[in-house]
Structure formats: structure tokens, C-alpha cells
Design an enzyme around this catalytic site. Sequence first.
Site, mmCIF file in Angstrom:
data_model
loop_
_atom_site.group_PDB
_atom_site.id
_atom_site.type_symbol
_atom_site.label_atom_id
_atom_site.label_comp_id
_atom_site.label_asym_id
_atom_site.label_seq_id
_atom_site.Cartn_x
_atom_site.Cartn_y
_atom_site.Cartn_z
ATOM 1 N N GLY A 10 0.812 -1.207 0.000
ATOM 2 C CA GLY A 10 0.000 0.000 0.000
ATOM 3 C C GLY A 10 0.841 1.250 0.000
ATOM 4 N N GLY A 63 0.280 5.484 0.944
ATOM 5 C CA GLY A 63 -0.670 6.504 1.396
ATOM 6 C C GLY A 63 0.065 7.776 1.699
ATOM 7 N N GLY A 64 -0.679 8.721 2.114
ATOM 8 C CA GLY A 64 -0.081 10.006 2.397
ATOM 9 C C GLY A 64 0.972 9.947 3.481
ATOM 10 N N PHE A 65 0.813 9.037 4.393
ATOM 11 C CA PHE A 65 1.786 8.967 5.470
ATOM 12 C C PHE A 65 3.001 8.137 5.093
ATOM 13 C CE2 PHE A 65 -2.067 9.793 8.111
ATOM 14 C CZ PHE A 65 -1.650 11.017 8.586
ATOM 15 N N GLY A 66 2.900 7.380 4.049
ATOM 16 C CA GLY A 66 4.044 6.590 3.634
ATOM 17 C C GLY A 66 3.613 5.255 3.068
ATOM 18 N N ASP A 81 -10.077 9.910 10.045
ATOM 19 C CA ASP A 81 -10.112 9.452 8.657
ATOM 20 C C ASP A 81 -10.796 8.098 8.555
ATOM 21 O OD1 ASP A 81 -7.723 8.966 5.948
ATOM 22 O OD2 ASP A 81 -9.762 9.706 5.952
#
Length: 668
Positions: free
Chosen positions: A350, A352-355, A468
Site C-alpha cells: 500500500g 498513502g499520504g503517510f508513507g 479518517d
Amino acid sequence: MAILSERTIVLLFFLSSLIIHGSPKPTLLYSFCTENSNYVPNSTYQSSLNVLLTSLSSDATILNGRKFHNTTAGQAPDMVYGLYLCRGDVTDAVCQDCVQTASQEILTKCPNRKEALSWYDQCMLRYSNRSIFSIMEERPMLTMSNSLDMDDPDRFDQIVNKTMVGLIEKATHNSSERDMFETGEANFNASTKIYGLVQCTPDLSGSNCSTCLENIFSRITNCCLGKQGARILVPSCNFRYELYPFYGDLAAATPPAPAPSPLSLLSPPGKKGNSSQLLIAIIVPVAGTLIISGFLCYCWLNRKRKAKKKYSSTEEEKVENDITTVQSLQFDFGTLEAATNNFSDDNKIGEGGFGDVYKGTLSSGKEIAIKRLSRSSAQGAVEFKNEVVLVAKLQHRNLVRLLGFCLEGEEKILVYEYVPNKSLDCFLFDPDKQGQLDWSRRYKIIGGIARGILYLHEDSQLKVIHRDLKASNVLLDGDMNPKISDFGMARIFGGDQTRGSTKRVVGTYGYMSPEYAMRGHFSAKSDVYSFGVLVLEIISGKKISHFYESDQTEDLLGYAWKLWRDGTPLELMDPIMRDSYARNEVIRCIHMGLLCVQEDPDDRPSMASVVLMLSSYSVTLPLPQQPAFFIGSGTQSGFPIKAESDQSTSKSTPWSVNETSISELYPR
Ligand SMILES: *[C@@H]1O[C@H](CO)[C@@H](O)[C@H](O)[C@H]1NC(C)=O
Ligand SMILES: *[C@@H]1O[C@H](CO)[C@@H](O)[C@H](O)[C@H]1NC(C)=O
Ligand SMILES: *[C@@H]1O[C@H](CO)[C@@H](O)[C@H](O)[C@H]1NC(C)=O
Ligand SMILES: *[C@@H]1O[C@H](CO)[C@@H](O)[C@H](O)[C@H]1NC(C)=O
Ligand SMILES: *[C@@H]1O[C@H](CO)[C@@H](O)[C@H](O)[C@H]1NC(C)=O
Ligand SMILES: *[C@@H]1O[C@H](CO)[C@@H](O)[C@H](O)[C@H]1NC(C)=O
Ligand SMILES: *[C@@H]1O[C@H](CO)[C@@H](O)[C@H](O)[C@H]1NC(C)=O
């Protein structure tokens, strides 16, 4: 996938005009981060970018009435081109403040991107690795429309048309003398005026400016006819009109014609007539494949559970028993490298914005999920550890457990329990898999999610607001029990959970409550809102974004509300479940879902009430009000419209947190 050279994304949500208007602080409208354009941290490009942003914001200190500046930094191939444009009527001080804020914030809004653009109410800041000067660009496009309707739309649109065409002419004709900026007003009737504004970046030629404005103005037929106001922004030009003054001294001197309290601003027309809502459509071009892949649910495949069953107990027990110390949670970087085959792409599950998220297998055979945080995390090492320890203490059967972390050099890594099944959205919205979720299963999932959130809100030692919650953040274990992921990320990533508002909005459009989306105000009730959306999705088997794609005139919430109001709520139900369901349960869940998505946070039930509603039939539910995001206008067929969330659900793993296009809309 690359066949589609241009795609557009449309996000719809409401925005109150007060936000744009009343606040003296730079008001972020939207940050657009070009996908697939990441630079390597610490690279020459990064230092060029830093120089560029410093130079832009220091240039803004010697404005002298100038509203536009372009400059470059670095040498090819690491040259960065940047520019800013302040709204033509703002003072130097406001312009400077806006540009400085924008240059700081763009780095956190769009971490590690080679190209990005932020629109504020007072200015635009933009940079890229390619030359962007004197080029007319009409993508990405941000469309906002006042959701209040005009009583006399035909006449209104005519007057608007005439006024705006006049402004465009004025702004572009004498372009050498003007800043490609014009405002003006026209009488609508004896008591009401129409106020308009047009602006181009002055690096365009007059004819290009005029083309740009005419092109975007013609888009109002797609979004905004009959509405009391509209605003469309593209990199090269923008316009806006309203029934109240929103520029210049007028804006400062006069409150916006409707000047209700922030909350009532969000009310739909009809309920509290005074409010001014904006419907925003964000049209984003698609640089490539990411979005398309976004629609493919890249789910976790071939998950083998046996290893976990066999090996996990000892380590898990250790974690459980000895959780309070940092040491017990600390993983060695080498161990994680080995577990993920050196963070190989094959192990990546995956993004995502966090990594990025990797699947790993420890030498013991235990499977883990590893989230390698992107380096933009502002959090210091000590703070990071402290937050991880706190979040690791949150343990509930409906939460994905955080097992530990690794901190080495620049690396910040979180280690999670590996959940074998895919995320809820992979089942719910996949025609081939929907059937696996019958009503009783869905009912249990709803209950599980509710209990998980209730635990976060009330039962855990620290009160955590998820911020979220969405279908892709609910993982399903082997027995299809829901496990919520990505809670506490705001803490770990350097947010502040205790303050009721935040610069860093980490939610996903469609799921975000109005007060959070627009003002960054979050509370347990914003999670309740997201939960309500999720419940309606679970019942209907349709994405919150689904309706935007079709010719329907309302979104999921509006649709559910209408069916409810018409006394036919069961029509909302996913047809696949029609054969066997408990009528009372379904209706009760729809009822509860509608209560959760009400506009006023105070009207929404707490998670404790939700759990009670689900477990006891003796509780009488109040009647729901019309949901907040009641979208009355359809979207036009020209756009392949998708909601934001799909974009980064893309490599969709349960783990991704969407921060790409949607999140972080509004600073405080
Ligand atoms: C800008 O960066 C993107 C993404 O790395 C790259 O594909 C593109 O070629 C670059 N453009 C220029 C002009 O260097
Ligand atoms: C990256 O940048 C930081 C801060 O500028 C510096 O301390 C560090 O040594 C750099 N790392 C690499 C690998 O260049
Ligand atoms: C700004 O853009 C103009 C037009 O392309 C260009 O001639 C000028 O050199 C640019 N200014 C800077 C500082 O790069
Ligand atoms: C802009 O104007 C220039 C001349 O002023 C012209 O060559 C160019 O084609 C125009 N269009 C765009 C999209 O830049
Ligand atoms: C351009 O500006 C001058 C001076 O402001 C004005 O006299 C003239 O009429 C303007 N031309 C047009 C076409 O608006
Ligand atoms: C003028 O138009 C506005 C907006 O439609 C309306 O609210 C107002 O009553 C009108 N005033 C008159 C005097 O017709
Ligand atoms: C404005 O009016 C002109 C002429 O009547 C028409 O051709 C044009 O489509 C109108 N534009 C919009 C956006 O309504």
C-alpha cells in the site's frame, strides 16, 4: 493505463462563504499535488525548491503593489520554477502574509512533490520542475459554487454573463497597464447587487488571459447556473461572483450579506435560509496512471493466515504484557529490512499520504504490516516514541494493533498486526464480492466499527479521534470481523489531538464532516459523521462518491435522505441483500446513519448512543434532519468524475491514509 492522457476528478463539497471571507488569515482553498512526481528527499531538487520558496516569500516582502512574481532556482535538471499571484485587491501586507504562509505550508501539503499548487483565498503559489511562465494552463481546475439558488435564475444569469464579460474585457484590454485584474458590480434589483472579480497571471498576453477567462467562465453552465455565486480557479486565471462584496474594502467593511454563525452557514437552503453554501468541484488533471489505478481496488491478495496462527502468540503476548516501555516496542531496522526483503516492491501492499506500507515476515514466521512513514513527519524522535507508546496501548478487538516502531536515522517506521483479509471497500464495492457480505454480516460489521470507535472516543485511556474513518480504513480479519486501521496517525505524525482544530486535515472527502472539511474543526462528532457515511455505504453497497458519476441529482446522503423522507428507506439497500434481511435492523441502521450525518455536530448522536441504538430496540431514535452535504445539483457528463478518495485508495490498501488531493483543505 497511460492511454488516458487527461482525466478529471471532481470533488464535491460545500464550503461556506464566510470562511473565504471573514478570516484575516490566509485561507487555503485547495492544494493540488501532482501525482507521480516525487523527488528524492535530500536531493538537489529539494534544495533548489527550498531556495525557490525562500526567494518567493522574501520577494513578497518588497512588493510595492506588485501582485505577481516568477522566479527560478537551481540548475537544470534540478531547476525549479515558481510563481505567486496575489488577489489584485489585497494589500501588500496581506499578500506577503499569504505568500509566506503558502510557501511554508505547501511543503507539508505536498511533501516531496516536484510540482504543486496551492490556492488560498488571497493568493496562489505554484512551483514545478518545468517552465510554467507565460504559459496558459487551465488544469487543474477548482470549481466552487454557492449552493443557494436564485429566485429568478434566467435574469440573474443574464446579468452575471453581461457583467463578467464586461470585466473580462476590461481586465484584458489594457493589459499592459493593468494587473490583469478587475472587479465590478452590477445592479440585480433595487436592493441587490452582483459583485464580480476576474484575474489572470500577468505573464499571459491579453488575448491569452481573455481566452483563459472565457473558457473557465463558460464552465459555469456545467456547475453553477442559477446559483447565487460561483468561483472557478485554474493556474492561469480565475473569476468569482457573488451577491455580496467579497473583495476590497467592501469585503472588510461589510460582513457577507448572510452573516450567520459558522455552523448555520452550513445549513442547506430551506432549513436556515440565510446560509451561503458553496458547492465545490475540484477538477484535477491526471498526470498519468495513478488515478486510473485508483479505481482498481488493489486489494491484499493471497494472504496466508496459517503462519500467523502458528507463530504469533508468543510475540503478541510479550507486547501485551510489557507494553509500557519504549524498548519493548522498538524494532531493529535490520529486522524490518530482512522481514520485507529490503523493502522490496514485491512486499509493498500500500501507499498513502503517510508513507508506504509493506508486508513483512519476521524470522519467527510472524506476519506484520510495516508502515514506512514519509520523511516529512515533523515529529521529533522523543515525541514520536511517546506517541507510539500511547497509541500502542489502544487495544481492542475492532482495532488493528500497533505492535511497535523503528526509529533509525531519518527512518520512522510503524509495525502493525497483519490483518489477512482485505479492507471493507474491497468487498463492499466489488460486484464479485459484495455477495459475501449478507445483511447479518454487514450488521455485525457496523456494530464492530461502532464499538471500535467508541473505544477510541471514550473507553481508552486517551481520547482519540480517528479523523479518517472510511471503508478503506476498515480491515476485515479472517472471520470478517472489522478492524479499524490508521487511528492515532495524527498523533504519531505530529498532529495535536487535544486541540479542537488543526491545520492538518487528514480526512477524505465525502467522509469528512462539514465543520472539519471547511474549518479543520474536529471532534468526536466528526468521526460520528464519517461513521454515518460508512453505515449508509455499507447498507447501500454504494460509494459516497458513486452518485457523482451518474446522472443522479444527489449524492448518497441526499439519496438516502430522500428515500427516508418519502417513506421508502428500504430502497436504499444493496439489492444483493434483498433476499434475506431483518427489516427492522436495516431501517434502524439507515435511521441511525442519517442521524450521524446531520449538519450540526450537536444533533449527531455520540458513539455511545450509536452503540446503544444498535444493541437495544427500546431506544427511541429522534427524527433525522436533512443531511449536511445535500447536493442539489447534478454534475455534468463531460467529466469522468470520481471522488478524491479513490485516488489514493489506489494502491489501495487498508493502510493508506489519503492526504493527496483532498485532505488538508482548510487550515484552522
Ligand atoms: C519533471 O518531473 C517529472 C516526474 O519526475 C518527470 O517525469 C519530468 O520529465 C520532469 N520534467 C522536466 C521538464 O524535467
Ligand atoms: C539529509 O539532510 C539532512 C539535513 O539537511 C542531513 O543532516 C543529512 O545528513 C542528509 N542525509 C543524506 C543521506 O544526505
Ligand atoms: C518570469 O517569466 C518571464 C516570462 O516567461 C521571463 O521572461 C522571466 O525571465 C521570468 N523571471 C524570472 C526571474 O525567471
Ligand atoms: C498565448 O499567447 C501567445 C502569444 O501571445 C501565443 O503564441 C500562444 O499560442 C497563446 N496560447 C497559449 C496557450 O499560450
Ligand atoms: C485603456 O486605458 C486608457 C487609460 O486608462 C483608457 O483611456 C482607454 O480607454 C482604455 N482602453 C480600453 C480599450 O479600455
Ligand atoms: C432582489 O433580489 C434578491 C435576490 O433574489 C431578493 O432576495 C430580494 O428580495 C430582491 N429585492 C427586491 C426589491 O426585489
Ligand atoms: C453569455 O451570453 C452569450 C451571449 O448571449 C452566450 O453566447 C454565452 O453562452 C453566455 N455564457 C454563459 C456562460 O452563460
